[in-house]
Design a protein around this motif. Structure first.
Motif, mmCIF file in Angstrom:
data_model
loop_
_atom_site.group_PDB
_atom_site.id
_atom_site.type_symbol
_atom_site.label_atom_id
_atom_site.label_comp_id
_atom_site.label_asym_id
_atom_site.label_seq_id
_atom_site.Cartn_x
_atom_site.Cartn_y
_atom_site.Cartn_z
ATOM 1 N N LYS A 89 1.085 -1.150 -0.290
ATOM 2 C CA LYS A 89 -0.488 0.160 0.183
ATOM 3 C C LYS A 89 0.807 1.189 -0.322
ATOM 4 O O LYS A 89 1.770 1.418 -0.635
ATOM 5 N N HIS B 20 -8.365 -2.925 -6.286
ATOM 6 C CA HIS B 20 -8.466 -2.782 -4.605
ATOM 7 C C HIS B 20 -9.542 -1.929 -4.476
ATOM 8 O O HIS B 20 -9.638 -1.381 -4.777
ATOM 9 N N GLU C 47 -9.833 -0.116 -2.587
ATOM 10 C CA GLU C 47 -9.413 1.335 -1.227
ATOM 11 C C GLU C 47 -9.376 1.866 -3.124
ATOM 12 O O GLU C 47 -10.001 3.214 -2.747
ATOM 13 N N GLU D 71 -11.631 -10.895 -2.375
ATOM 14 C CA GLU D 71 -10.434 -9.817 -0.989
ATOM 15 C C GLU D 71 -12.159 -9.490 0.007
ATOM 16 O O GLU D 71 -12.726 -8.084 -1.037
ATOM 17 N N ALA E 228 -12.632 -7.700 5.851
ATOM 18 C CA ALA E 228 -11.864 -8.223 6.152
ATOM 19 C C ALA E 228 -10.457 -7.586 6.037
ATOM 20 O O ALA E 228 -9.853 -7.711 6.934
ATOM 21 N N ILE E 229 -10.317 -6.395 5.266
ATOM 22 C CA ILE E 229 -9.098 -6.124 5.075
ATOM 23 C C ILE E 229 -9.079 -4.183 5.786
ATOM 24 O O ILE E 229 -9.485 -3.672 5.436
ATOM 25 N N GLY E 230 -7.634 -4.972 6.200
ATOM 26 C CA GLY E 230 -6.716 -4.054 7.530
ATOM 27 C C GLY E 230 -7.438 -3.812 8.175
ATOM 28 O O GLY E 230 -7.665 -3.450 9.116
ATOM 29 N N GLY F 218 -7.770 -12.552 -0.277
ATOM 30 C CA GLY F 218 -6.992 -11.165 0.916
ATOM 31 C C GLY F 218 -7.438 -10.587 2.082
ATOM 32 O O GLY F 218 -9.024 -10.316 1.827
ATOM 33 N N GLY F 219 -7.729 -11.017 2.853
ATOM 34 C CA GLY F 219 -8.264 -9.560 4.112
ATOM 35 C C GLY F 219 -7.680 -10.386 5.235
ATOM 36 O O GLY F 219 -7.751 -12.165 5.866
ATOM 37 N N SER F 220 -6.644 -9.470 5.826
ATOM 38 C CA SER F 220 -6.670 -10.225 7.076
ATOM 39 C C SER F 220 -5.699 -11.372 7.082
ATOM 40 O O SER F 220 -5.501 -12.074 7.942
ATOM 41 N N MET F 221 -4.906 -11.750 6.287
ATOM 42 C CA MET F 221 -3.997 -13.142 6.651
ATOM 43 C C MET F 221 -3.263 -12.699 6.713
ATOM 44 O O MET F 221 -2.332 -11.797 6.535
ATOM 45 N N LEU G 82 -3.704 -12.639 -1.108
ATOM 46 C CA LEU G 82 -3.105 -10.871 -1.152
ATOM 47 C C LEU G 82 -3.043 -10.427 0.278
ATOM 48 O O LEU G 82 -4.271 -10.134 0.800
ATOM 49 N N ILE G 83 -1.528 -10.325 0.272
ATOM 50 C CA ILE G 83 -1.535 -9.686 2.465
ATOM 51 C C ILE G 83 -0.964 -8.396 2.530
ATOM 52 O O ILE G 83 0.346 -7.374 1.679
ATOM 53 N N GLY G 84 -1.132 -7.608 3.148
ATOM 54 C CA GLY G 84 -1.437 -6.246 2.893
ATOM 55 C C GLY G 84 -0.570 -5.719 4.301
ATOM 56 O O GLY G 84 0.392 -6.173 3.993
ATOM 57 N N GLY G 85 -1.523 -5.790 5.497
ATOM 58 C CA GLY G 85 0.005 -5.155 7.178
ATOM 59 C C GLY G 85 0.994 -6.010 7.095
ATOM 60 O O GLY G 85 1.781 -6.574 7.638
HETATM 61 C C1 PEP Z 1 -4.782 -5.714 1.035
HETATM 62 O O1 PEP Z 1 -4.539 -4.604 1.276
HETATM 63 O O2 PEP Z 1 -5.234 -6.092 0.001
HETATM 64 C C2 PEP Z 1 -5.286 -6.462 2.174
HETATM 65 C C3 PEP Z 1 -5.743 -8.066 2.156
HETATM 66 O O3 PEP Z 1 -4.606 -6.052 3.367
HETATM 67 P P1 PEP Z 1 -5.071 -7.023 4.855
HETATM 68 O O4 PEP Z 1 -3.526 -7.882 4.487
HETATM 69 O O5 PEP Z 1 -4.369 -5.576 5.583
HETATM 70 O O6 PEP Z 1 -6.447 -7.191 4.872
#
Ligand code: PEP
Length: 258
Positions: A15, A102, A104, A174, A178-180, A218-221, A239-242
């Motif tokens: 991000k 995405h 966002e 995603e 669940a994202i972030g 993806g989503g808080s994995m 797909l992993i954010g944080g």
């Molecule tokens: C993302 O940004 O695509 C995502 C899945 O974020 P997070 O892992 O932080 O939920």
């Protein structure tokens, strides 16, 4: 379900985080932590970094198997689009993947399914793999319309794609809630929607193509839930954010995919 027909892809989405010098440090930490792990046969590892970090990270990861991704791409090759970045520009910098649509970007930048489709097409034309994000809002899940929302997003994102283009595309399911948020989908919820996406693709291009497409969750994995999510028959990566901003966490997720 035969997962050998498609690649497992673990992609970090940094991000809007990390200056170039910070990005170099994180990239080197990830590369070091992955050293000696034999990921090449079954798992692709990608870091999707801010535009200004791409060259620095590409340099830092030279000689490793980690691939470089971007987080957006314009759909024109060049022209009067101030502030935008095109697929040929990304390709020349060594970018192999790009996140498209995405939530966002849909939420804060008004991105529509039609624009998502154009961006993904532009990426494919340059040999870049689009990672197309789809997923429902919490209100949509609560209203029982997850299937309808995800079906519509998937079909519109892939509109006009040839079977070969679909095969070269990654879909990331995603759920927006669940994202972030720290609240991941359960393995059953993730599997249900990833399987739905595969069915949609089968309806469009046949079973063989559908089985060859990588569908991520993806989503808080994170390290603690990755193994269960990735063990699902239709979940082919994350797909992993944080958690991708910590080399240790991210590499634990890669290990869970091996
Ligand atoms: C993302 O940004 O695509 C995502 C899945 O974020 P997070 O892992 O932080 O939920």
């Amino acid at each position: 379900m035969d997962k050998s027909k498609r690649r497992t892809v673990i992609a970090g989405n940094w991000k809007m985080n990390k200056t170039p010098s910070e990005a170099r440090t994180l990239a080197c930490e990830i590369a070091k932590a992955l050293e000696g792990l034999d990921t090449c046969d079954c798992v692709d590892v990608v870091v999707c970094v801010p535009f200004v970090d791409i060259c620095t990270v590409a340099e830092a990861l030279k000689g490793t198997r980690i691939k470089i991704g971007a987080q957006n791409v314009h759909f024109k090759k060049s022209g009067a689009y101030t502030g935008e970045i095109s697929a040929p520009m990304l390709a020349e910098c060594g970018v192999t993947h790009v996140v498209v649509g995405h939530s966002e970007r849909r939420q804060y930048f008004g991105e529509t399914d039609e624009v998502v489709n154009l961006r993904a097409k532009a990426a494919l034309e340059e040999g870049i793999t689009p990672i197309i994000c789809v997923g429902e809002l919490l209100a949509e899940r609560d209203a029982g319309i997850t299937e309808e929302v995800v079906s519509r997003q998937t079909k519109l994102a892939l509109a006009g794609f040839s079977a070969d283009e679909v095969k070269r595309t990654i879909i990331a399911y995603e759920p927006v809630w669940a994202i972030g948020t720290g609240r991941n989908a359960t393995a059953e919820q993730a599997e249900e929607v990833c399987a739905l996406i595969r069915n949609i693709i089968a309806g469009l291009h046949g079973k063989e193509i559908a089985e060859a497409v990588t569908i991520q969750y993806g989503g808080s994995m994170k390290a603690g839930n990755a193994a269960e999510l990735l063990a699902q028959p239709d979940v082919d990566g994350g797909l992993i954010g944080g958690a991708s901003l910590s080399a240790e966490e991210f590499v634990e997720i890669v290990k869970a995919a091996l």
